[in-house]
Design an enzyme around this catalytic site. Structure first.
Site, short mmCIF file in Angstrom:
data_model
loop_
_atom_site.label_atom_id
_atom_site.label_comp_id
_atom_site.label_asym_id
_atom_site.label_seq_id
_atom_site.Cartn_x
_atom_site.Cartn_y
_atom_site.Cartn_z
N LYS A 175 3.11 -2.34 10.24
CA LYS A 175 2.71 -0.98 9.87
C LYS A 175 1.20 -0.89 9.66
CE LYS A 175 5.37 -1.40 6.33
NZ LYS A 175 6.21 -1.28 5.12
N THR A 203 1.27 8.91 -1.35
CA THR A 203 2.00 8.11 -0.35
C THR A 203 2.89 7.05 -1.00
OG1 THR A 203 0.12 6.63 -0.16
CG2 THR A 203 0.25 8.40 1.47
N GLY A 205 5.88 5.08 -1.88
CA GLY A 205 7.23 5.00 -1.32
C GLY A 205 7.30 5.13 0.20
N THR A 206 6.16 5.18 0.89
CA THR A 206 6.21 5.34 2.36
C THR A 206 6.90 4.14 3.04
OG1 THR A 206 3.95 4.49 2.46
CG2 THR A 206 4.22 6.86 2.75
N GLY A 207 6.51 2.93 2.61
CA GLY A 207 7.06 1.72 3.25
C GLY A 207 8.56 1.59 3.00
N CYS A 208 8.96 1.84 1.74
CA CYS A 208 10.39 1.77 1.39
C CYS A 208 11.17 2.78 2.22
CB CYS A 208 10.61 2.12 -0.09
SG CYS A 208 9.69 1.06 -1.22
N1 ADP Z 1 -1.79 8.66 5.13
C1 ADP Z 1 -0.84 8.49 6.03
N2 ADP Z 1 -0.61 9.41 7.00
C2 ADP Z 1 0.36 9.24 7.91
N3 ADP Z 1 1.18 8.17 7.93
C3 ADP Z 1 1.01 7.21 7.01
C4 ADP Z 1 0.01 7.30 6.00
N4 ADP Z 1 0.07 6.21 5.19
C5 ADP Z 1 1.10 5.46 5.66
N5 ADP Z 1 1.65 6.04 6.77
C6 ADP Z 1 2.81 5.55 7.52
O1 ADP Z 1 3.82 5.30 6.54
C7 ADP Z 1 4.55 4.11 6.87
C8 ADP Z 1 4.36 3.07 5.76
O2 ADP Z 1 3.12 2.44 5.99
P1 ADP Z 1 2.23 1.55 5.06
O3 ADP Z 1 1.50 2.42 4.09
O4 ADP Z 1 1.40 0.72 5.99
O5 ADP Z 1 3.30 0.63 4.33
P2 ADP Z 1 3.53 0.24 2.81
O6 ADP Z 1 4.02 1.48 2.09
O7 ADP Z 1 4.55 -0.84 2.91
O8 ADP Z 1 2.21 -0.24 2.29
C9 ADP Z 1 4.00 3.69 8.24
O9 ADP Z 1 4.77 4.28 9.25
C10 ADP Z 1 2.58 4.23 8.23
O10 ADP Z 1 2.06 4.37 9.51
C1 MP5 Z 2 10.74 -1.28 -6.94
C2 MP5 Z 2 9.67 -1.12 -5.93
N1 MP5 Z 2 9.89 -1.51 -4.66
C3 MP5 Z 2 8.92 -1.36 -3.72
C4 MP5 Z 2 7.69 -0.82 -4.05
C5 MP5 Z 2 6.62 -0.68 -3.01
O1 MP5 Z 2 6.32 0.68 -2.74
P1 MP5 Z 2 4.81 1.19 -2.65
O2 MP5 Z 2 4.12 0.27 -1.66
O3 MP5 Z 2 4.88 2.59 -2.16
O4 MP5 Z 2 4.25 1.06 -4.05
C6 MP5 Z 2 7.49 -0.42 -5.40
N2 MP5 Z 2 6.32 0.13 -5.80
N3 MP5 Z 2 8.50 -0.59 -6.32
#
Ligand code: ADP
Ligand code: MP5
Length: 268
Positions: A175, A203, A205-208
């Site tokens: 990602k 943002t 919770g995006t990854g979850c």
């Molecule tokens: N500001 C943003 N605008 C659009 N898409 C985003 C943005 N931030 C994250 N994403 C998308 O959200 C998803 C989670 O990405 P990321 O932030 O890299 O993961 P995590 O939450 O695990 O750190 C991916 O599909 C990423 O491309």
């Molecule tokens: C219980 C739990 N699981 C996963 C994440 C990661 O999510 P984020 O990267 O958005 O903080 C989190 N903050 N808390």
């Protein structure tokens, strides 16, 4: 149509934005039946994590057995797993019950910077849990830890995702949310999934949500490319419709309805 059942194995976020709570919201929004095995309870809000209670590995095992012994599981999403004992019981149960799809988000650090994985467990994560997944979805900092190198551009991502897939012997979606410019995620087959970057602090919770949406779409029968494309569109819309709920990074928003023409209408 037969309802599909999706299980999340992850940590609880008291603020409701990430972890188990985000996953269950996604499963419901996508019309699947959600179940949960809780690995840790975090005291967390939009500002950060203030405490973590890991769940006893035997209780994690009992939750897994309770679900798998009674209910058909069409896909599994794995999120926060903070120690080796819990990793071992999850790996044993994946081996034993053989769910058809396992999407693993190798959660290490929350957006707030708080650690969610014990450092001495990274080797077990790498050798025991990640190879059991159908697909793993690291963000850039997680991929850097797993590979032991820096990834600073989309070009470096293309190389890194192939290396990771080789090392972990599984498919990898790397990602790109942590880079600047368009949000580009790259699958180890070479396929790229891009969306415009939304300039917002909300943002959490995006990854979850991305990994649980992929698991739900796989359960619904989508091929992997389509499951990722649809999950990415879902997360994009959920970021667009996020609203502030606290004093820090608010979570993305999961609620939409269908209009009379069958189109999704996001509540805002
Ligand atoms: N500001 C943003 N605008 C659009 N898409 C985003 C943005 N931030 C994250 N994403 C998308 O959200 C998803 C989670 O990405 P990321 O932030 O890299 O993961 P995590 O939450 O695990 O750190 C991916 O599909 C990423 O491309
Ligand atoms: C219980 C739990 N699981 C996963 C994440 C990661 O999510 P984020 O990267 O958005 O903080 C989190 N903050 N808390």
């Amino acid at each position: 149509m037969e309802r599909k059942h999706v299980l999340t194995i992850a940590g609880s976020d008291s603020g409701g934005g990430a972890g188990i709570q985000a996953d269950l919201k996604v499963f419901s929004a996508l019309g699947t039946y959600g179940m949960s095995v809780i690995t840790a309870v975090t005291a967390q809000n939009t500002l950060g994590v203030t405490a973590i209670q890991e769940i006893d590995a035997q209780i994690v095992k009992s939750q897994l057995d309770a679900v798998f012994s009674d209910i058909r599981v069409d896909a599994v999403k794995i999120g926060m797993v903070s120690n080796q004992e819990i990793m071992d019981v999850i790996a044993e149960s994946i081996q034993r019950y053989q769910p058809p799809h396992v999407v693993m988000d190798p959660v290490m650090i929350a957006k707030s910077g708080d650690p969610l994985l014990q450092e001495d467990s990274i080797a077990t994560l790498r050798s025991v849990l990640l190879p059991m997944a159908t697909l793993i979805t690291p963000n850039l900092p997680e991929a850097e830890v797993l590979l032991g190198c820096n990834i600073t551009s989309t070009t470096e991502m293309r190389q890194a995702v192939k290396e990771l897939a080789g090392k972990m012997n599984t498919q990898v979606l790397l990602k790109g949310g942590h880079l600047d410019g368009d949000a580009v995620d790259i699958l180890s087959t070479g396929k790229e999934f891009s969306s415009p970057r939304i300039e917002t602090p909300h943002t959490h919770g995006t990854g979850c949500s991305l990994s649980s949406a992929i698991a739900a779409y796989l359960a619904l029968g989508e091929p992997i490319d389509e499951a990722i494309a649809k999950a990415k569109e879902y997360v994009f819309q959920a970021i667009c419709h996020a609203f502030p709920i606290g004093n820090g990074h608010s979570p993305i928003h999961h609620f939409y309805q269908w209009d009379q023409g069958g189109r999704k209408v996001w509540d805002s």
